[in-house]
Design an enzyme around this catalytic site. Structure first.
Site, PDB file in Angstrom:
ATOM      1  CD  GLU A   1       9.480 -30.545   4.475  1.00 20.97           C
ATOM      2  OE1 GLU A   1       8.365 -31.127   4.105  1.00 20.97           O
ATOM      3  OE2 GLU A   1       9.272 -29.303   4.569  1.00 20.97           O
TER       4      GLU A   1
ATOM      5  CE1 TYR B   1      10.411 -32.078   1.496  1.00 22.16           C
ATOM      6  CE2 TYR B   1      10.354 -34.694   1.128  1.00 22.16           C
ATOM      7  CZ  TYR B   1       9.751 -33.496   1.820  1.00 22.16           C
ATOM      8  OH  TYR B   1       8.903 -33.498   2.845  1.00 22.16           O
TER       9      TYR B   1
END
Lengths: 287, 380
Positions: free
Chosen positions: B189, B101
């Site tokens: 993101e 991530y």
């Protein structure tokens, strides 16, 4: 005594030749605020308010001519960051920014720069400051508060007027009212204002008006329980606000489980703050 | 303002972040054509602005163009959490060895952007933050200086990324920071950022949220707003400069100022009622704005009463009252209305409204109680 502004404040106004700015400049001036100059690039040499207040092309020139120590900013959001950098570089010690809708990344740059310069900012997206009987620096209606011993700090505008009005109705006066603004990134926060109120001999009691979003109220609660000797009454707006929605103010949003009104109320109560069920109850809690 | 996955990834790619080959389709035949051009296995991904697309069956793997067409047909007829799927992204399927991530968001408390990374990618990062917070590595970025090279290296080391990938990770981190900064994002993101079997990093999924206040700098991005996620009344409200949010109750609210508008809702609830909306009409209350606010509030069939709470302050109360009366003339609302006016000339304003048979109140508490009673069909 009072905090941040009083009759000795020498104020300039950036963006007070525009419609909105001029409207409020007239009211500040009529209130007796020591408004010494306006700044609008390209309008240097003009005079406003019936020839009583000169206009300069830059903050630097205005500061040189008047020795101003504070500025109030009404310039549109896209130019507001530039106006704050200009004021800081010209040596202004206190900046009050009324403008709403300044990009968040602009505010992060401004705030980090002002911190390095040790310049105090109030706002943005705020109603400004009012020290009743001495100085009105912003858009808070002057006639809804009388001088007294209650310090008020708030993230809101009209909700603050509501509380000032309720205090006045019961004959309670205010030392200074500080609108810290509804944006996620601002200057002066609750703790800064609480510290100033604690040090101010005129202020005997404090009102704190918060709202959903962020964790500033929780931090304020911690500060109150450790350092504040004066009684505090409070109110938190947004108990019925749905999560994930921005409630008018850019900073009023419950995200990822943080920023809930219930958490803020709980923290404030634990710190001994008397939390009102509705704003009109606040003066009663200060008696 | 939220951007779709395909829009976010195209922005990332502009700043040098590697993304899978792929293209967006609005029909199944377009999807098939894209799959044919890509060759091999593809992923068919619904483009809707909600989380949990995978779980809802909105992300599927296709082994052939024919299967891609079939899956696109299915997915394009779906609704995910109430939102219609209007587009699918057809991406080359990644050859996944590991998922990480990487994201940037605004840290309000620190007043700085923060870059976050985790070796646990492809899952809900808020869940990771709650269950195993030590697996999230953070670096605050100085907004005046930008992301520094050592910060990206520290993050790479912190998530145990193999050393041979640090360079390419550094470029991706810098690219993501530039995408975030140049687009005035509040969130950028990559989840997951995939390590492939041949040791390459690819941004398989992307998400961006933009700062509404900064859209004036990005007209090309402002045009990408997906109106499906907003209630039609909220879209209508924005046209008039009103801030409106629909709720589930039956008492409509019209208030000036965001804090006072939230408070008015709270006080209604406190006295046993349910607010139907948040509505801040902003400064001034001219007839045009008030009329628009009335129409928007009344577009909700559940409305049984309306509470108008205006703290005039500098705005004159009689002007506000005239604005309300003119708007009523135009809209002719048929539900009881409770009005509270405070501020300069409020007395005259209240008289004007009382003459027009509106219920008036002096305090907010009084107004809220009258509105609650009116909504329940009681007269007070």
């Amino acid at each position: 005594m009072s905090i941040l502004v009083d009759k000795n404040t020498k104020l300039i106004g950036q963006g007070i030749t525009g419609r909105e700015g001029l409207f409020h400049a007239e009211r500040m001036f009529a209130y007796g605020t020591n408004l010494v100059a306006g700044v609008t690039p390209g309008k240097g040499g003009e005079w406003i308010l019936d020839g009583k207040v000169p206009v300069f092309d830059s903050v630097k020139l205005a500061k040189e001519a008047t020795d101003a120590n504070a500025t109030i900013i009404f310039v549109p959001s896209r130019f507001a960051a530039d106006a704050m950098f200009e004021a800081a570089d010209a040596g202004i010690e206190l900046i009050i920014t009324i403008t709403e809708g300044i990009p968040v990344q602009d505010m992060m740059r401004v705030r980090n720069y002002l911190d390095q310069k040790k310049v105090r900012l109030v706002g943005p997206n705020c109603p400004g400051l009012l020290t009743p009987g001495e100085a009105k620096v912003g858009i808070i209606p002057g006639d809804i508060a009388i001088p007294g011993d209650v310090g008020v700090v708030s993230r809101s505008g009209t909700l603050t007027y509501e509380v000032l009005y309720a205090l006045k109705e019961l004959g309670m006066g205010v030392s200074t009212c500080v609108g810290i603004g509804g944006d996620p990134i601002n200057g002066t926060n609750f703790i800064d204002a609480l510290r100033l109120f604690e040090e101010d001999p005129q202020t005997k009691k404090v009102v704190l008006i918060g709202e959903i979003g962020g964790t500033d109220e929780e931090k304020a609660a911690e500060f109150i329980s450790k350092y504040l000797s004066k009684p505090v009454a409070g109110f938190i707006a947004g108990q019925t606000a749905p999560p994930g929605k921005r409630m008018g103010h850019a900073g009023a949003i419950v995200e990822g489980g943080t920023g809930l009104a219930a958490d803020k109320i709980k923290a404030l109560k634990a710190a001994g703050v008397r939390v009102a069920k509705h704003p009109e109850e606040i003066p009663l809690l200060l008696r | 303002m939220k951007l779709h996955e395909y829009q976010s990834k195209l922005i990332f790619a502009e700043y040098g972040v590697p993304i899978p080959k792929g293209s967006v389709a609005a029909t199944a035949s377009e999807a098939k054509q894209i799959a044919e051009e890509l060759g091999g296995r593809v992923v068919v991904k619904s483009q809707v602005l909600v989380g949990g697309r995978g779980k809802a069956g909105g992300i599927r793997l296709a082994k052939s163009p024919a299967e891609a067409e079939e899956l696109a047909t299915q997915i394009l007829s779906m609704e995910i959490k109430g939102l219609p799927v209007r587009k699918v992204l057809i991406d080359e399927a990644a050859d996944i060895q590991h998922e990480i991530y990487l994201g940037i968001t605004n840290d309000r408390a620190a007043r700085r952007p923060v870059m976050m990374a985790s070796s646990e990618g492809g899952v809900d990062i808020e869940e990771v933050a709650r269950v195993t917070p030590e697996k999230i590595i953070r670096a605050h970025i100085d907004p005046l200086l930008g992301l520094q090279g050592y910060q990206a290296r520290d993050i790479a080391a912190g998530i145990d990324l193999p050393r041979e990938l640090w360079r390419s990770f550094g470029k991706i981190a810098e690219g993501l920071w530039q995408a975030y900064k140049q687009s005035d994002a509040t969130l950028a993101e990559i989840n997951p950022l995939v390590i492939t079997h041949d040791n390459k990093l690819v941004a398989v999924d992307g998400k961006m949220v933009l700062d509404d206040s900064a859209l004036f700098r990005h007209p090309e991005l402002a045009d990408k707003r997906d109106l499906d996620i907003e209630a039609s009344a909220e879209i209508e409200a924005r046209k008039y400069g009103l801030s409106f949010i629909k709720l589930d109750g039956d008492i409509g609210c019209m208030v000036n100022g965001a804090g006072l508008a939230m408070t008015s809702m709270d006080v209604i609830k406190f006295f046993g009622g349910e607010p139907a909306n948040f509505l801040d009409i902003g400064g001034g209350a001219n007839a045009e704005k008030v009329a628009a606010a009335f129409r928007i509030i009344l577009s909700d069939p559940n409305i049984k009463a309306i509470l108008i709470n205006i703290f005039g302050g500098i705005t004159r109360g009689d002007e506000v009252a005239r604005g309300i009366l003119a708007a009523m003339e135009e809209v002719k609302p048929d539900v009881p209305m409770v009005v509270r006016l405070v501020g300069t000339n409020a007395e005259e304003g209240r008289k004007l409204l009382a003459d027009a048979k509106m219920i008036t109140a002096d305090t907010l508490a009084d107004a809220a109680q009258k509105a609650v009673a009116a909504a329940k069909g009681e007269t007070k």
